[in-house]
Design an enzyme around this catalytic site. Structure first.
Site, PDB file in Angstrom:
ATOM      1  N   THR A   1       3.873  37.390 108.222  1.00  0.00           N
ATOM      2  CA  THR A   1       3.541  38.705 107.728  1.00  0.00           C
ATOM      3  C   THR A   1       2.667  39.360 108.793  1.00  0.00           C
ATOM      4  OG1 THR A   1       3.714  37.733 105.563  1.00  0.00           O
ATOM      5  CG2 THR A   1       2.311  39.663 105.706  1.00  0.00           C
TER       6      THR A   1
ATOM      7  N   ASP B   1      10.292  34.047  97.674  1.00  0.00           N
ATOM      8  CA  ASP B   1       8.963  34.036  97.043  1.00  0.00           C
ATOM      9  C   ASP B   1       9.026  33.937  95.516  1.00  0.00           C
ATOM     10  OD1 ASP B   1       7.426  33.914  99.276  1.00  0.00           O
ATOM     11  OD2 ASP B   1       6.795  36.002  99.272  1.00  0.00           O
TER      12      ASP B   1
ATOM     13  N   SER C   1       1.336  36.785  98.128  1.00  0.00           N
ATOM     14  CA  SER C   1      -0.048  36.370  98.372  1.00  0.00           C
ATOM     15  C   SER C   1      -0.786  37.373  99.253  1.00  0.00           C
ATOM     16  CB  SER C   1      -0.066  35.010  99.078  1.00  0.00           C
ATOM     17  OG  SER C   1       0.509  34.037  98.258  1.00  0.00           O
TER      18      SER C   1
HETATM   19  N1  GLY Z   1       5.938  36.639 101.969  1.00  0.00           N
HETATM   20  C1  GLY Z   1       4.570  36.350 101.963  1.00  0.00           C
HETATM   21  C2  GLY Z   1       3.862  36.921 100.783  1.00  0.00           C
HETATM   22  O1  GLY Z   1       4.354  37.856 100.196  1.00  0.00           O
HETATM   23  O2  GLY Z   1       2.814  36.461 100.446  1.00  0.00           O
END
Ligand code: GLY
Length: 560
Positions: free
Chosen positions: A372, A414, A444
């Site tokens: 991210t 996710d 997250s």
């Molecule tokens: N794909 C990482 C998050 O959304 O936490």
């Protein structure tokens, strides 16, 4: 010989000093500051600020630039979250998380026996969630921006059309990708017109992406969710076995949501509510620590790591049990989880000498993607934006329509992939985050703004999948409780515990063997890994202080 030796020592000393000063540097500015994972993108953001744009304008332009220059995480084919705090107004958040396509099903990643097909929830076009980034940036701009939308998109169009010299990080990705069995789209990302793999310093142009961005510049969010881009995306999905339909695109909307709020000492904490779990977990952990006399617990000691591990263990268990998309979960106990009373209950059984056990087995979880990216912005007025967005894994699904030039996420990974099945390792099967059509997968991401005396003070966030929550938490704690300068808080050793698997993860070579042993004796299970988090922060003091985690090879804090 002696001279050569001396020369070597002097050069290596200079290099070491240079490295230290780069590693631990902070940037100071009187007016505005942009901190992001890529220098080109930070420059775009600062140019927007200098042009009279506010923090929202700069954040939008920086995000769009990252979609060009940081393709492993920056995106228009993914999603994310933004926290905005005007200097004299209400904090708000924009949720532009991806959604499951309307034809997604609860068992889409399972075999005939109802068991998860390993890796299936992260590989292939069925893992692509309906992208939210363009809708989110457009909505934020429409509500809170100052400059024209076209002004904010044009720099990204230019970067894609004119190209940028390929930096060392991306040049090494190019080599690795060329030798891998990556999807064709990704294989062609770093090649020239003749199909040759680009090298460090070569000009890297993305004409198809430039064209798509130009349409978005001219037509706003409709340019992505309706019209030619949408038609080409749906055609690509239909030809290649993906799920996203025109209906998915037309009905996608970013949502404005109330920030999760907490307090620590006299500070106010504002962070992202569900469908991110970041804000709730952060506030819950800060509430637990508010019950402890931290003056008696020195930073980076056994007692400190024990305490943090226990606090994380509890918050991550609650995350697994309770959190998911609020539009599908009416009764999520957000107020309870973020209350001071709940923190007291959670801390009631803390043993200062012994690790608790993540048992009975109730909740575990799989790792989220860690690639991210986060950016923080403050403008001349003091308005602040904290924005984290993602494609899930590095380069997302690695897939995309060559005609459109952008990568698609693999965010469906996710969701809890095997509803009803939870184990001691990675799998979690609780209801709030099971796959449902049109639902947002739990995240997250923890874009956060801490306010002091009612004004933005600390703007912070990080990539890192589930470790985002832990690393943002520890950075906030280091600044607010241990009065640490921002860059030291960012560089400080980080740990992570997520309830299941019951491991205390720490950064390799950063805890002494004695300390690791002491934690083991207390019943913890320490496991090392290379690095946790890549924090991008700004502290607003007499001036704006920006800091980039030294683990970001190409990031930059640029102010004016
Ligand atoms: N794909 C990482 C998050 O959304 O936490």
């Amino acid at each position: 010989m002696k001279f050569m030796m001396m020369k070597k020592i002097i050069i290596s000393t200079i290099l070491a000093l240079l490295f230290v000063s780069l590693t631990y540097s902070q940037t100071y500015a009187a007016h505005g500051m942009v901190v992001s994972d890529d220098t080109n993108a930070s420059q775009v953001g600062v140019a927007i600020l200098k042009k009279g744009g506010n923090a929202v304008d700069a954040a939008v332009a920086t995000s769009l630039a990252l979609a060009v220059t940081l393709p492993q995480a920056g995106n228009i084919g993914g999603g994310g979250f933004l926290v905005y705090m005007p200097v004299d107004g209400e904090v708000t958040t924009i949720d532009f998380r991806e959604k499951a396509p309307l034809s997604a099903t609860e068992d889409m990643f399972l075999d005939a026996e109802g068991v998860l097909i390993p890796g299936s929830n992260h590989k292939g076009l069925k893992t692509v969630g309906v992208p939210g980034t363009v809708a989110g940036l457009y909505l934020t701009h429409q509500k809170y921006g100052q400059l024209s939308w076209a002004d904010l998109v044009q720099p990204a169009v230019d970067l894609a059309a004119k190209g940028v010299p390929l930096n060392y990080t991306l040049a090494s990705h190019a080599k690795t990708i060329a030798q891998s069995d990556s999807p064709d789209f990704l294989k062609h990302l770093y090649t020239d017109q003749n199909g040759s793999v680009l090298d460090f310093g070569d000009v890297w142009q993305q004409p198809a992406l430039a064209k798509t961005l130009a349409i978005i510049r001219d037509q706003g969010a409709d340019g992505f969710y309706r019209g030619d881009v949408a038609r080409a995306l749906v055609a690509y999905m239909e030809t290649n076995g993906g799920l996203i339909s025109m209906q998915d695109l037309i009905t996608y909307e970013a949502e404005e949501r109330q920030a999760v709020k907490g307090t620590y000492k006299s500070y106010n904490i504002y962070s992202m509510p569900p469908p991110s779990s970041g804000g709730v977990a952060l506030v819950e952990m800060m509430n637990m620590l508010a019950l402890v006399d931290l003056d008696s617990i020195a930073f980076n000691t056994t007692a400190y790591f024990h305490l943090l591990t226990e606090v994380m263990r509890r918050a991550f268990a609650d995350r697994a049990e309770f959190l998911g998309d609020p539009d599908f979960n009416d009764t999520m106990p957000i107020d309870r989880l973020t209350s001071k009373t709940f923190a007291q209950q959670r801390m009631a059984h803390l043993d200062w000498n012994q690790a608790s056990v993540s048992d009975p087995v109730k909740f575990g979880q799989i790792y989220d993607g860690e690639n991210t990216t986060h950016l923080s912005v403050v403008d001349v007025e003091g308005n602040a934006v904290s924005l984290t967005y993602t494609l899930e894994q590095s380069y997302g699904s690695g897939m995309g329509s060559p005609e459109l030039g952008f990568l698609l996420n693999n965010e469906m990974g996710d969701f809890n992939p095997q509803y009803g099945y939870t184990d001691r390792g990675w799998l979690i099967g609780t209801a709030p985050n099971k796959i449902e059509p049109g639902k947002r997968m739990l995240s997250s991401m923890t874009p956060t703004i801490v306010a002091k005396e009612g004004k933005p003070y600390l703007i912070i966030g990080s990539p890192g999948g589930r470790t985002i929550i832990s690393t943002v938490f520890q950075t906030v704690l280091a600044v607010l409780a241990y009065d640490m300068p921002l860059h030291e808080a960012i560089e400080a050793v980080k740990i992570h515990h997520q309830w299941f698997p019951d491991e205390l993860i720490y950064e390799k070579n950063k805890l002494s063997p004695d300390l690791v042993k002491a934690l083991e004796i207390m019943g913890h299970q320490p496991v090392s890994r290379d690095q946790l988090g890549r924090l991008m922060g700004i502290l607003v003091d007499q001036v704006r202080i920006g800091a980039v985690d030294s683990s970001s090879p190409d990031g930059a804090a640029i102010g004016y």
